[in-house]
Design a protein around this motif. Structure first.
Motif, short mmCIF file in Angstrom:
data_model
loop_
_atom_site.label_atom_id
_atom_site.label_comp_id
_atom_site.label_asym_id
_atom_site.label_seq_id
_atom_site.Cartn_x
_atom_site.Cartn_y
_atom_site.Cartn_z
N VAL A 62 0.58 -1.18 -0.21
CA VAL A 62 0.02 -0.12 -0.15
C VAL A 62 0.77 0.77 -0.09
O VAL A 62 0.35 2.41 -1.02
CB VAL A 62 -0.73 -0.01 1.47
N VAL A 64 4.08 1.39 -1.26
CA VAL A 64 4.68 2.21 -2.00
C VAL A 64 3.86 1.75 -3.37
O VAL A 64 4.28 2.38 -4.55
CB VAL A 64 6.13 0.51 -2.63
N CYS A 65 2.25 1.57 -3.72
CA CYS A 65 1.78 1.36 -4.66
C CYS A 65 1.91 3.35 -4.74
O CYS A 65 1.07 4.17 -4.68
CB CYS A 65 0.18 1.21 -4.68
N PRO A 66 1.90 3.68 -6.60
CA PRO A 66 2.07 4.88 -7.36
C PRO A 66 0.63 5.36 -7.68
O PRO A 66 0.55 6.58 -7.69
CB PRO A 66 3.59 5.53 -8.40
N GLY A 87 0.05 -1.27 -13.60
CA GLY A 87 0.61 -2.57 -13.89
C GLY A 87 2.27 -2.24 -13.88
O GLY A 87 3.11 -2.57 -14.53
N CYS A 88 2.69 -1.75 -12.83
CA CYS A 88 4.60 -1.31 -11.95
C CYS A 88 5.28 -2.24 -11.77
O CYS A 88 6.17 -3.06 -11.60
CB CYS A 88 4.44 0.07 -11.24
N TYR A 89 4.30 -3.08 -11.23
CA TYR A 89 4.41 -4.03 -10.04
C TYR A 89 5.91 -3.69 -9.36
O TYR A 89 6.41 -4.88 -8.17
CB TYR A 89 4.87 -5.58 -12.02
N MET A 90 5.43 -2.37 -8.68
CA MET A 90 6.33 -2.35 -7.73
C MET A 90 5.89 -2.94 -6.65
O MET A 90 6.59 -3.33 -5.46
CB MET A 90 6.13 -0.93 -7.38
N ILE A 92 4.47 -6.15 -6.24
CA ILE A 92 5.58 -7.04 -6.43
C ILE A 92 6.84 -7.32 -5.54
O ILE A 92 7.31 -7.87 -5.02
CB ILE A 92 5.59 -7.82 -8.17
N GLY A 93 7.70 -6.54 -6.39
CA GLY A 93 9.39 -5.83 -6.77
C GLY A 93 9.62 -5.90 -4.42
O GLY A 93 10.26 -6.30 -3.82
N PHE A 94 8.51 -5.12 -4.07
CA PHE A 94 9.15 -4.81 -2.65
C PHE A 94 8.14 -5.61 -2.06
O PHE A 94 8.09 -5.19 -0.55
CB PHE A 94 8.46 -2.94 -2.35
N CYS A 95 7.44 -6.68 -2.18
CA CYS A 95 7.17 -7.70 -0.94
C CYS A 95 8.08 -8.56 -0.78
O CYS A 95 8.50 -9.35 -1.62
CB CYS A 95 5.97 -8.52 -1.91
N THR B 116 5.33 1.45 -17.32
CA THR B 116 5.40 1.57 -16.07
C THR B 116 6.27 0.65 -15.04
O THR B 116 5.75 0.91 -13.50
CB THR B 116 3.94 1.58 -16.20
N HIS B 290 12.87 -3.63 -9.22
CA HIS B 290 12.42 -3.03 -8.15
C HIS B 290 13.15 -4.16 -6.69
O HIS B 290 13.51 -3.20 -6.01
CB HIS B 290 10.74 -3.87 -8.15
N LYS B 291 12.85 -5.19 -6.96
CA LYS B 291 13.90 -6.29 -5.78
C LYS B 291 14.98 -5.42 -5.63
O LYS B 291 15.33 -5.02 -4.32
CB LYS B 291 13.55 -7.39 -6.44
N ARG B 294 14.56 -2.69 -3.53
CA ARG B 294 14.47 -2.38 -2.25
C ARG B 294 15.26 -2.95 -1.00
O ARG B 294 15.85 -3.03 -0.20
CB ARG B 294 13.81 -3.86 -1.85
N VAL B 351 4.40 8.24 -1.88
CA VAL B 351 5.35 7.90 -2.72
C VAL B 351 6.10 9.18 -3.62
O VAL B 351 5.17 9.63 -4.04
CB VAL B 351 4.43 6.82 -3.93
#
Lengths: 140, 742
Positions: A62, A64-66, A87-90, A92-95, B116, B290-291, B294, B351
């Motif tokens: 929540v 990081v979601c832009p 659809g930026c997938y942040m 996913i990457g930040f989980c 994006t 992204h990872k 992080r 953000v």
């Protein structure tokens, strides 16, 4: 907040079941006949133990979601608004639990929303929806 | 120095949703507007990153036309800065100057822009003939305008002509309308104007993020250093924020054309609007990156906490931070404006990407600033971070170490529409002239331009915005100030030229290059002038020490300007390339190139456009545009060796105080580098030895770099190099070069 919890005292990491939880989630929630698309994934370790990949509703995504596509509902569950998702997938990457997932056929990612359909089909009674305190918002 | 650790408990408790609102002026602005022309068009989304058409608007004649994007344009110029240079070349003559109607402002996002899934993919490239340099300037800017323009249906926007009265150009990419509106009265400064226009053109609150405004401000029209703000709507703060196309005075061209603003309303953004050929590769590459952010950002640059200001204390520790007009490289008060302070002052629980999907999120914001001066005194505003360039330029380089004043300077530069980097360097020059008696209170009209006098600094800026006083002289920029001061007989011409930090007419950005030969070349041997975006080598040269030999430095001045040009062809930001690196990067061959990230870019381009490239082809793509731009400079009367000369302050110590402040270092260089004995020599004699050694070394660097770039010793691309790059297909380009080959 509502959180899906797995008890590995009862779950044997799918060694003596057909991963009914994953299949039920894939079919009922995501309408696909592929357990790999389920929002929880049970993995067996070689040493006999196991782990579950699932969302604990921590809320990091929540933060990081832009596009503000991720918000908690009144039960405290983090829900995704498909109309707002870019659809930026942040998420996913930040989980840190790798609980946010992506189906290559869909632009919008997905995860467990503590709906509980898996709870009912677990032959070991290892899954439950529990009410736990909402964690503090983290600076990610 | 130790790695800074972020402590969330120290972040200041400032309500980031609160600020002064200006929406009460909306109806008055609307009442002053009338439609001059409205043209329908067919909105379309890109295919493989391209919409395959560009939009031409003449704000004088009101001509509005579409132009096709040819295969040759894609093959040679790719997009972004390449498209901008291509259109500008076709629009102007060798005699055209910045304020001629035929000069253009071209905005182009590039084929990858609007993606994006990867960090730093929302850039617009802006190209125009610069009022400061008389050659093409290019600026790489965030904000939503470029991607939304492309998602409306255009790969580029060409603006030509001059209007009689202020106009606003509105592109509605949902309804398919292009409208030119005249505007009388109403605000000019960006933080007010863009807020009003965003709300005016959005259909409803949900639509606010789909609107972006390009605007300048009151000071752009009264100076040569005007800048363009590109807006984006910050959903959490519920306010309009900006990124800046700062360098070279494009905002001045914009206001000279009497353009008040550009507004685009695009469709709702989704993850596949570029219609890439291989979305799976893009998704996987994006998630991997992204990872990496992080996992690594907190232990590396902390871009998510500090933005680019994270290097303030590093530059200070390595004696590279510009202090007092680049005289010195460090200052005891730097702790007041270092990243430990900014990460407390900037809002953290939000953000801060300037386009969707930017996990690097360096567009930090400082909220709740109550202004102390100027027309908005008493207003509460949100200001950019500041970025490193602003902390160094507006701060240490001018001796300003009060963070609130630094933020106020940053705010007024932005809303008045002037470049913060330029303002920092020119104010530092004014302050040093004041220190050395070249200027005094009488000559500045009463402004006491002493080091650190932020109130005088702000008043000089307010004067410029009002079009009066010494502010108007300052707004000419360093090059013209130097000429003016010398003409007035106000000081030793050599001293004035030595300390005035400009090259080709553009002010230096904020790195002390005296000890970094690579950065000396990275500044002076550039196409547009001394802006670090072309060859930011100082960090790898002086901090990471990855290019130790002369040959390494010359090679870096071949490779990195080309590599970094490529970002601007595609709509990428440069920062995600090396402001975080994979954990094993240091063990990779050519670690300074960040090879895994280079491969990411190769993959993202190929996956978007379907054109398969590798890392070598990437460099060739850039080389075409880079050499085209060099020839463009020559066509406009610059671009030769003489124009790559560097002011001596950028190469070595100009004054006795500078030498003596680092005497041990300089004396050692006399022993080790020159093989001489400094004992018994006066400071003046030792300074002369340094000047000879440093200018010779720089000249040798030029020789090596020109040869490596395939240029003559006069800096002209050879015909063989043009042929190798396929630029011989453009007879005009060949003709320009032939005139300079003998």
């Amino acid at each position: 907040m509502k959180q899906l919890v797995i008890d590995f005292q009862k779950c044997d990491a799918g060694r003596n079941c057909n991963h009914e939880c994953e299949m039920e989630c894939a079919i009922k929630v995501f309408k696909v006949d592929d357990p790999a698309q389920a929002a929880l994934q049970i993995k067996a370790y070689e040493d006999g133990g196991g782990k579950a990949v699932l969302c604990d509703q921590c809320g990091d995504c929540v933060v990081v979601c832009p596009s503000e596509a991720l918000k908690r509902n009144k039960l405290g569950v983090v829900m995704i608004d498909k109309q707002l998702c870019v659809g930026c997938y942040m998420c996913i990457g930040f989980c840190e639990k790798d609980a946010f997932m992506r189906n290559p056929d869909w632009i919008v990612p997905h995860k467990c929303t503590s709906c509980g359909v898996c709870v009912k089909v677990c032959p070991h009674g290892a899954l439950s929806i529990q009410d736990v305190p909402e964690p503090a918002v983290r600076i990610i | 120095m130790s790695q800074l650790v972020f402590d969330p408990s120290k972040v200041m408790d400032i309500d980031y949703t609160k600020r002064t609102e200006y929406l009460g002026q909306l109806e008055a602005l609307r009442a002053g507007m009338r439609t001059l022309k409205e043209v329908p068009f067919q909105p379309s989304l890109p295919d493989k990153g391209y919409t395959n058409r560009t939009l031409y608007v003449n704000v004088g004649s009101l001509e509005v036309t579409e132009k096709p994007v040819t295969q040759q344009m894609k093959d040679v110029f790719i997009g972004g800065r390449g498209f901008g240079l291509y259109h500008l070349w076709n629009a102007v003559k060798p005699t055209t100057r910045w304020n001629d109607p035929e000069n253009e402002i071209v905005i182009s996002p590039g084929p990858v822009a609007g993606m994006t899934q990867y960090a730093g993919t929302g850039k617009s490239l802006v190209v125009s003939l610069s009022p400061q340099t008389d050659i093409p300037i290019d600026s790489n800017v965030g904000g939503f305008y470029g991607p939304l323009l492309k998602f409306s249906g255009f790969d580029a926007l060409e603006l030509q002509g001059k209007a009689d009265k202020d106009v606003i150009l509105f592109v509605d990419g949902v309804k398919g309308i292009i409208r030119i509106e005249e505007v009388e009265g109403g605000p000019e400064d960006s933080h007010v104007l863009a807020e009003l226009l965003t709300h005016m053109y959005a259909e409803n609150e949900k639509d606010l993020p789909n609107v972006s405004v390009v605007s300048s401000g009151a000071a752009a029209a009264h100076s040569l250093i005007g800048m363009l703000n590109f807006s984006f709507y910050d959903r959490r703060r519920k306010c309009v924020r900006f990124k800046q196309a700062g360098r070279g005075g494009i905002g001045t061209v914009f206001r000279d054309k009497r353009i008040r603003a550009l507004v685009v309303r695009g469709p709702k953004v989704a993850g596949d609007l570029n219609h890439p050929v291989d979305p799976e590769t893009i998704a996987n590459t994006g998630i991997k990156y992204h990872k990496e952010i992080r996992e690594n950002d907190g232990g590396q640059c902390m871009m998510r906490r500090n933005g680019t200001a994270h290097i303030v204390e590093i530059m200070d520790a390595y004696d590279l931070l510009p202090v007092h007009n680049f005289q010195y490289g460090s200052h005891p008060d730097v702790h007041k404006i270092d990243s430990a302070y900014w990460q407390q002052r900037c809002t953290q629980a939000t953000v801060d990407g300037c386009w969707y999907g930017c996990s690097m999120a360096c567009a930090k914001g400082a909220d709740g600033l109550v202004l102390k001066t100027g027309p908005y005194r008493g207003d509460m505003v949100t200001v950019d971070g500041p970025e490193y360039e602003n902390a160094a330029g507006l701060g240490s380089n001018c001796g300003v170490f009060d963070p609130d004043y630094l933020l106020e300077l940053n705010f007024y530069c932005d809303t008045y529409g002037i470049c913060t980097i330029t303002w920092g360097t020119l104010t530092a020059f004014v302050m040093e002239c004041y220190q050395r008696g070249i200027l005094n209170k009488e000559r500045t009209g009463g402004l006491e331009m002493t080091w650190g006098n932020a109130e005088a600094d702000l008043e000089m800026m307010h004067q410029m915005a009002r079009g009066e006083g010494f502010g108007m002289i300052a707004g000419m920029g360093v090059k013209k100030m130097k000429e003016y001061f010398i003409k007035q007989g106000w000081g030793d011409p050599q001293l004035i030229n030595d300390i005035g930090m400009e090259n080709k007419g553009l002010e230096y950005s904020q790195y002390m290059s005296k000890e970094s030969l690579a950065q000396q070349g990275g500044y002076a041997l550039t196409n547009k002038g001394p802006q670090h975006d072309e060859a930011w080598l100082i960090f790898m040269d002086m901090v990471n020490k990855q290019i130790p030999t002369f040959e390494d430095k010359a090679e870096a001045l071949y490779y990195f300007p080309l590599f970094r040009t490529w970002f601007g062809l595609n709509g990428f930001c440069k920062l995600p390339w090396n402001d975080v690196v994979p954990a094993d990067n240091a063990q990779q061959p050519e670690a300074h190139k960040v090879p895994e990230h280079v491969q990411n870019y190769v993959d993202l381009f190929s996956a978007t456009t379907g054109v398969k490239i590798d890392k070598e082809e990437l460099i060739i793509q850039s080389a075409k545009v880079y050499n085209f731009q060099r020839v463009f400079n020559i066509r406009m009367g610059k671009g030769l060796r003489e124009h790559d000369a560097a002011p001596y302050r950028s190469l070595g110590p100009v004054t006795k105080e500078e030498y003596e402040s680092r005497a041990e270092r300089y004396d050692q260089q006399i022993i080790k580098e020159m093989g001489l004995d400094p004992a018994g020599k006066s400071t003046e004699e030792k300074m002369a030895l340094h000047r000879q050694w440093r200018t010779d070394r720089f000249s040798k660097l030029m020789d090596s770099v020109y040869a490596r770039r395939g240029w003559t010793s006069n800096g002209v691309p050879t015909l063989a190099r043009l042929k190798e790059l396929g630029l011989d297909a453009f007879p005009e380009v060949v003709d320009v070069v032939k005139q300079h080959l003998s």
